[in-house]
Design an enzyme around this catalytic site. Sequence first.
Site, PDB file in Angstrom:
ATOM      1  N   VAL A 127      -0.928  -0.110 -47.040  1.00 18.02           N
ATOM      2  CA  VAL A 127      -1.653  -0.079 -48.318  1.00 18.02           C
ATOM      3  C   VAL A 127      -0.683   0.127 -49.473  1.00 18.02           C
ATOM      4  O   VAL A 127      -0.735  -0.577 -50.485  1.00 18.02           O
ATOM      5  CB  VAL A 127      -2.728   1.021 -48.309  1.00 18.02           C
ATOM      6  CG1 VAL A 127      -3.402   1.128 -49.682  1.00 18.02           C
ATOM      7  CG2 VAL A 127      -3.783   0.742 -47.235  1.00 18.02           C
ATOM      8  N   LYS A 132      -9.570   9.796 -47.286  1.00 22.16           N
ATOM      9  CA  LYS A 132     -10.917  10.224 -46.899  1.00 22.16           C
ATOM     10  C   LYS A 132     -10.914  11.554 -46.166  1.00 22.16           C
ATOM     11  O   LYS A 132     -11.809  12.383 -46.359  1.00 22.16           O
ATOM     12  CB  LYS A 132     -11.575   9.159 -46.025  1.00 22.16           C
ATOM     13  CG  LYS A 132     -10.782   8.791 -44.779  1.00 22.16           C
ATOM     14  CD  LYS A 132     -11.411   7.676 -44.012  1.00 22.16           C
ATOM     15  CE  LYS A 132     -10.507   7.223 -42.860  1.00 22.16           C
ATOM     16  NZ  LYS A 132      -9.282   6.544 -43.354  1.00 22.16           N
ATOM     17  N   GLU A 184      -6.153   0.947 -33.546  1.00 23.54           N
ATOM     18  CA  GLU A 184      -4.861   1.597 -33.457  1.00 23.54           C
ATOM     19  C   GLU A 184      -4.489   1.822 -31.985  1.00 23.54           C
ATOM     20  O   GLU A 184      -5.344   1.764 -31.099  1.00 23.54           O
ATOM     21  CB  GLU A 184      -4.915   2.952 -34.181  1.00 23.54           C
ATOM     22  CG  GLU A 184      -5.292   2.868 -35.646  1.00 23.54           C
ATOM     23  CD  GLU A 184      -4.175   2.328 -36.521  1.00 23.54           C
ATOM     24  OE1 GLU A 184      -3.015   2.252 -36.027  1.00 23.54           O
ATOM     25  OE2 GLU A 184      -4.445   1.970 -37.676  1.00 23.54           O
ATOM     26  N   ASP A 200     -13.573   9.117 -38.234  1.00 24.10           N
ATOM     27  CA  ASP A 200     -13.353   8.376 -39.479  1.00 24.10           C
ATOM     28  C   ASP A 200     -14.667   8.171 -40.225  1.00 24.10           C
ATOM     29  O   ASP A 200     -14.767   8.427 -41.431  1.00 24.10           O
ATOM     30  CB  ASP A 200     -12.714   7.022 -39.147  1.00 24.10           C
ATOM     31  CG  ASP A 200     -12.556   6.136 -40.356  1.00 24.10           C
ATOM     32  OD1 ASP A 200     -11.569   6.282 -41.084  1.00 24.10           O
ATOM     33  OD2 ASP A 200     -13.441   5.278 -40.585  1.00 24.10           O
ATOM     34  N   LYS A 218     -16.212   9.720 -44.043  1.00 26.14           N
ATOM     35  CA  LYS A 218     -16.785   8.856 -45.082  1.00 26.14           C
ATOM     36  C   LYS A 218     -18.241   9.230 -45.363  1.00 26.14           C
ATOM     37  O   LYS A 218     -18.701   9.185 -46.510  1.00 26.14           O
ATOM     38  CB  LYS A 218     -16.675   7.398 -44.646  1.00 26.14           C
ATOM     39  CG  LYS A 218     -15.231   6.917 -44.541  1.00 26.14           C
ATOM     40  CD  LYS A 218     -15.114   5.565 -43.872  1.00 26.14           C
ATOM     41  CE  LYS A 218     -13.670   5.125 -43.744  1.00 26.14           C
ATOM     42  NZ  LYS A 218     -13.524   3.854 -42.999  1.00 26.14           N
ATOM     43  N   GLY A 253      -7.655  -2.674 -44.345  1.00 29.97           N
ATOM     44  CA  GLY A 253      -6.584  -3.642 -44.536  1.00 29.97           C
ATOM     45  C   GLY A 253      -5.817  -3.371 -45.811  1.00 29.97           C
ATOM     46  O   GLY A 253      -6.330  -2.756 -46.747  1.00 29.97           O
TER      47      GLY A 253
END
Length: 427
Positions: A15, A106, A191, A202, A206, A303
């Site tokens: 990123v 996050k 991953e 994850d 969020k 991404g």
Amino acid sequence: MDKPLRVALLGCGVVGSEVARLIVENGDDLAARVGRPLELAGIAVRRKRERPGLPVDPDLFTTDATGLVSRDDIDLVVEVIGGIEPARSLILAAMKNGASVVSANKALLAEDGATLFAAAQEHGVDLYYEAAVAGAIPILRPLRESLVGDQVQRVLGIVNGTTNFILSSMDETGAGFAEALDEATALGYAEADPTADVEGFDAAAKAAILASLAFHTRVPLGAVHREGITEVTAADVASAKAMGHVVKLLAIAELVDGAVAVRVHPAMIPREHPLASVRDAFNAVFVQSAAAGQLMFYGRGAGGAPTASAVLGDLVAVARHRTGGGLGPGESSYADLPVRPMGDTLTRYHVSLDVDDRPGVLAAVATAFARHGVSIQTVRQEGHADDAVLVLVTHTARDADLAATVEELRALEIVRDVSSVMRVEGV
């Protein structure tokens, strides 16, 4: 107005490198949108190395992140290193030094967002974090700004691309979880250690962020009920298909009797529901509010380029505030609603039983459900003789009541196995 706003970038991975590239290559457009040029003043990395193809002066790279955010000439800080520490300390140091912050973190926001918001308010700076949830999809700003005059009632979302790819593959090919995970790994969607994704960590982070924004209430990460998809079988997915449903890992936040209920778990949803058509590694968030009604936000949830797009959107926003004066919205937790535990939350369930095909089976099963206050909405039988399967969908019930029912069913002589128990959502 010609004086550049100087940007410190923390992290230059997938990123971060895209953020750096966009700042340099789109410099003229960004300057026109902000009213002042944006200039990369430094990039903090764990170790210096060659980065061929990245249009950035190598002298900008430093391993001294603390020194970078403490510089007096830094106006804006972009944090894309992830994790709790050192990200938290670096963000707090940047704010103390007067820099506004854009973060994609996050985990940190869900774990200790209150500390960051308090620091931003104390030091009179912005904290923006659109990229923390659902990549390029603009969902946080609509909740934070566009819908702030409305009353959000429910947020229902697919917010993890890895699990959505796996479940989509299982639905389309009939593969089991392990096979679909192997495919996701081979294609780069998972991953090497997929635990955070497949176990729902994850998505839970969020969900905490979404719920906090939607309901103006601090929702701690520990209050989010979490289940992953590792126990979802090919039989579960096939059974859902037979019902006209599809299995998705859902992040759900809703108002229930004046309290906030937040959970992440796999569930069957009808194929006609808008979220059912979200395939592969895409994300989508479905919002229901009192005045606006039903809204859906859809796009790439991860991404380098998609996430960098969200980061740059925030960077332009906070840069505009620096140029024109003022700040964006801070934390809104005025409602301070109680967070409802999962044990008090009602959901519907799909239950599959391998049973003996003989008279009295349905009556015995129905009695077990009734004894624990769980009512049955629909029943169907698949197969005959040794292959008989009884498929039931309940009305809403509590986890504890359903668990007690399943325990009693397992003890019945006529029930050979409780092969599947899964929630049903979206209706």
